[in-house]
Design a protein around this motif. Structure first.
Motif, short mmCIF file in Angstrom:
data_model
loop_
_atom_site.label_atom_id
_atom_site.label_comp_id
_atom_site.label_asym_id
_atom_site.label_seq_id
_atom_site.Cartn_x
_atom_site.Cartn_y
_atom_site.Cartn_z
N GLU A 102 44.79 40.44 38.60
CA GLU A 102 44.67 39.21 37.82
C GLU A 102 43.59 38.31 38.38
O GLU A 102 43.35 38.29 39.59
CB GLU A 102 45.99 38.43 37.85
CG GLU A 102 47.11 39.07 37.13
CD GLU A 102 48.37 38.21 37.17
OE1 GLU A 102 48.30 37.04 37.56
OE2 GLU A 102 49.42 38.74 36.80
N LYS A 103 42.96 37.56 37.48
CA LYS A 103 41.98 36.56 37.88
C LYS A 103 42.09 35.38 36.94
O LYS A 103 42.24 35.56 35.73
CB LYS A 103 40.56 37.15 37.81
CG LYS A 103 39.49 36.17 38.22
CD LYS A 103 38.11 36.78 38.16
CE LYS A 103 37.08 35.75 38.60
NZ LYS A 103 35.72 36.29 38.53
N THR B 13 41.68 41.86 35.22
CA THR B 13 40.28 42.19 35.44
C THR B 13 39.96 43.65 35.12
O THR B 13 38.81 43.99 34.87
CB THR B 13 39.86 41.88 36.88
OG1 THR B 13 40.70 42.60 37.78
CG2 THR B 13 39.93 40.41 37.16
N GLU B 14 40.98 44.50 35.10
CA GLU B 14 40.75 45.91 34.80
C GLU B 14 40.61 46.17 33.31
O GLU B 14 39.80 46.98 32.89
CB GLU B 14 41.87 46.75 35.40
CG GLU B 14 41.90 46.71 36.91
CD GLU B 14 43.13 47.37 37.51
OE1 GLU B 14 43.87 48.05 36.77
OE2 GLU B 14 43.34 47.21 38.72
#
Length: 81
Positions: A3-4, A56-57
């Motif tokens: 996560e971001k 983010t992936e």
């Protein structure tokens, strides 16, 4: 899953009577995003700073955006109204 939290400032400009998206910028902190939105308020029709958590992936949005600051005219529904 990674996560971001993204801190984004979105400007809005008037083209005739229409309100259109202008420049979008990403910042490292919420304070930087709020400060930019406040400074931009004098130069654009509207501006909003939001915090958005994403995977983010995959790029998937994980949470509803949190409004950090807003000034001026924004598109209908942007503030949940």
């Amino acid at each position: 899953m990674s996560e971001k939290t993204l801190y984004i400032v979105q400007q809005f400009e008037k083209q005739g009577r229409k309100l259109v998206q202008g420049r979008q910028m990403e910042f490292k902190t919420s304070d930087e995003a709020r400060g930019r939105a406040e400074r931009d308020a004098e130069r654009v029709a509207g501006v909003v700073a939001v915090a958005q958590t994403v995977d983010t992936e995959t790029g998937e949005v994980l949470e509803e955006p949190e409004i950090l600051a807003h000034y001026g005219e924004l598109p209908p529904g942007m503030l949940g109204d």
